[in-house]
Design an enzyme around this catalytic site. Structure first.
Site, mmCIF file in Angstrom:
data_model
loop_
_atom_site.group_PDB
_atom_site.id
_atom_site.type_symbol
_atom_site.label_atom_id
_atom_site.label_comp_id
_atom_site.label_asym_id
_atom_site.label_seq_id
_atom_site.Cartn_x
_atom_site.Cartn_y
_atom_site.Cartn_z
ATOM 1 N N HIS A 255 41.337 53.738 60.301
ATOM 2 C CA HIS A 255 42.124 53.344 62.125
ATOM 3 C C HIS A 255 43.177 52.870 61.685
ATOM 4 O O HIS A 255 43.300 51.703 61.609
ATOM 5 C CB HIS A 255 40.522 53.139 62.746
ATOM 6 N N HIS B 129 47.366 53.526 64.025
ATOM 7 C CA HIS B 129 48.576 54.100 64.977
ATOM 8 C C HIS B 129 49.631 53.701 64.969
ATOM 9 O O HIS B 129 50.205 52.369 64.660
ATOM 10 C CB HIS B 129 47.884 53.590 66.284
ATOM 11 N N LEU B 130 50.031 54.640 64.274
ATOM 12 C CA LEU B 130 51.963 54.767 63.190
ATOM 13 C C LEU B 130 52.876 54.977 64.665
ATOM 14 O O LEU B 130 53.688 55.762 65.124
ATOM 15 C CB LEU B 130 51.974 55.363 62.409
ATOM 16 N N ASN C 178 46.668 59.685 69.039
ATOM 17 C CA ASN C 178 47.344 59.062 70.513
ATOM 18 C C ASN C 178 49.275 58.460 70.377
ATOM 19 O O ASN C 178 49.040 57.693 70.620
ATOM 20 C CB ASN C 178 46.208 58.293 71.233
ATOM 21 N N HIS D 151 35.748 51.328 65.346
ATOM 22 C CA HIS D 151 36.221 49.275 65.734
ATOM 23 C C HIS D 151 34.678 49.374 66.689
ATOM 24 O O HIS D 151 34.445 48.408 68.315
ATOM 25 C CB HIS D 151 37.431 49.127 66.749
ATOM 26 N N ASP E 254 42.461 49.440 62.619
ATOM 27 C CA ASP E 254 42.926 49.880 64.102
ATOM 28 C C ASP E 254 44.459 48.649 64.644
ATOM 29 O O ASP E 254 44.613 48.605 65.406
ATOM 30 C CB ASP E 254 41.935 49.023 65.104
ATOM 31 N N PHE F 136 46.723 47.518 75.428
ATOM 32 C CA PHE F 136 45.553 47.191 74.247
ATOM 33 C C PHE F 136 46.866 47.400 72.889
ATOM 34 O O PHE F 136 46.468 47.903 72.540
ATOM 35 C CB PHE F 136 44.403 47.901 74.513
ATOM 36 N N GLY F 137 45.753 46.212 71.820
ATOM 37 C CA GLY F 137 46.481 46.355 70.740
ATOM 38 C C GLY F 137 46.989 45.445 69.746
ATOM 39 O O GLY F 137 47.454 44.612 70.052
#
Ligand code: DOR
Ligand code: ZN
Length: 421
Positions: free
Chosen positions: A59, A61-62, A93, A231, A303, A321-322
């Site tokens: 998991h 995000h790139l 996403n 998550h 994540d 968020f993140g």
């Protein structure tokens, strides 16, 4: 040829925990044994290090395509290699969303050009991840996705989830759900509790997640599909997953390093601590540690969610968020799970390598003839994480300045050294 000398080989799949040499020839493991002598090979002194099957991050995000000022496939892959990951699964996403084969192929082309770690994309469940109609799942599967998810959001309705799971079952793909009840989530920025009240920040209760997990488990039962809970962050969600497993359903879950390390007491007005799902109460965090130790949790996933400073360094309420996570994942796991005495090295490697592989339905064994994807790490190397030194394009880590014991020392992907400390 590369000869790794005197490492402690730990492989849950073959039940190995022994001092062995590993010979790599081309893209594969050529031999494994005590005192291998191969004069032609380049030597790596692995004494004092653990030699493990390559870590897989289920998991992340790139941000490419669409938000390259926060991360590109190349910068993300580089940070992943530094974190010991040999394969990573980027969520769909992006902009545009990875909901069709041309976006999937674009991601794989960029990953090939970066040539650092393996990139195994996750495709969207629904077109645009809007929750209305199914994405082109079968075409994406042919192009190379390994799972589907509308991450960032839950699969919008039970009906769509049912359709998607039936479809994915015939394609033998797991469905990864970001479990959250949107009505309870609305407007919240952290976990609801005494802390959110004291800070005056809008909170979401733990049930926001577990209500959705309960729905998903029932749809998994109805369809016979494979559900992977992303998550997972609450005790009740974990209880539901445990029960589903006990009943033999195809249900798995992952926990992130930030969720097993932080609690809502760590949250102030610093937006680096803002993440979705939010970090949990102490009771929930302790339940996660228990699940990681007793085998209920299948994988540790980062994540990794980069956001460029201009967007993240704003008021808590307004920040996205993140948090970034590749480079601190192993060190946090060593700190919270290994050095604390909760788990041994075999379980640690299971959580980073064998477990995630099983979720994806692939084998991961450190054995002759297997692809040479290996993670070499130290359990006691002292170091300090400095966000400004990260290979990521973003800096949003609440662990900036934290001192650690233990780190990735070398990441080998298909026989090539992708990172060396
Ligand atoms: O904290 C998060 N960040 N949670 C998500 O579900 C999405 C992710 C992101 O894309 O930034
Ligand atoms: Zn998510």
């Amino acid at each position: 040829m590369l000869l790794l000398k005197n490492g402690r080989v730990v492989d849950p799949a073959t039940r190995t925990d022994a001092r062995l040499d590993v010979l790599i020839d081309g893209e594969r493991i050529a031999a494994l044994g005590p005192s291998l002598e191969v004069p032609a090979a380049e030597l790596v002194d692995a004494s004092g290090w653990v030699v493990a099957p390559g870590f897989i991050d289920l998991h992340c995000h790139l941000r490419e395509p669409g938000d390259e000022s926060s991360e590109t496939i190349e910068t993300g892959a580089c940070a992943a290699a530094r974190g010991g990951f040999t394969a990573i699964c980027p969520m769909p996403n992006t902009r545009p969303v990875n909901d069709n084969a041309s976006v999937t192929r674009f991601i794989l082309d960029r990953a090939r050009a970066a040539s650092l770690v393996r990139v195994w994309p996750i495709g969207a469940v629904s077109a645009g991840s809007r929750g209305e109609s199914l994405a082109e799942i079968s075409a994406m599967k042919d192009a190379g996705i390994v799972a589907v998810s509308d991450d960032g959001h839950p699969v919008a309705t039970a009906k769509l989830l049912r359709q998607a799971m039936e479809y994915c079952r015939s394609l033998d793909l797991p469905l990864v759900d970001h479990c959250e009840d949107s009505s309870l989530f609305a407007g919240a920025v952290m976990r609801e509790g005494p802390r959110s009240v004291r800070l005056g920040l809008a909170g979401m209760p733990a049930a926001t997640e577990s209500i959705c997990v309960a729905r998903d488990v029932q749809i998994a039962e109805l369809t016979g599909g494979r559900l992977h809970v992303a998550h997972l962050s609450t005790a009740e969600s974990l209880r539901l997953v445990r029960e589903a497993k006990r009943r033999g359903l195809g249900v798995t879950c992952e926990v992130t390093p930030h969720h097993f390390t932080l609690t809502d007491d760590d949250v102030g007005y610093d937006s680096r601590f803002k993440v979705n799902p939010p970090v949990a109460s102490r009771q929930d965090r302790d339940a996660l540690l228990e699940g990681l130790a007793d085998g209920s949790v299948d994988a540790i996933a980062t994540d990794h969610a980069p956001h460029e400073p201009a967007r993240k360094e704003v008021e808590f309420d307004r920040a996205p968020f993140g948090m970034i996570g590749f480079e601190t994942a192993l060190a946090l796991a060593l700190e919270q799970l290994f050095h604390s005495g909760r788990i041994g090295l075999t379980r640690l490697v299971e959580l980073f390598a064998t477990g995630p592989a099983r979720v994806l339905g692939i084998a991961r064994r450190l054995a002759e003839g297997e692809p040479a994807d290996l993670t070499l790490f130290s359990v006691d190397e002292p170091w300090t994480f400095r966000a400004h030194e990260s290979a990521s394009r973003s800096r949003n880590s609440p662990f900036d300045g934290r001192e650690f014991r233990g780190a990735p020392m070398m990441t080998i992907v298909a026989g090539r050294v992708a990172f060396r400390r």
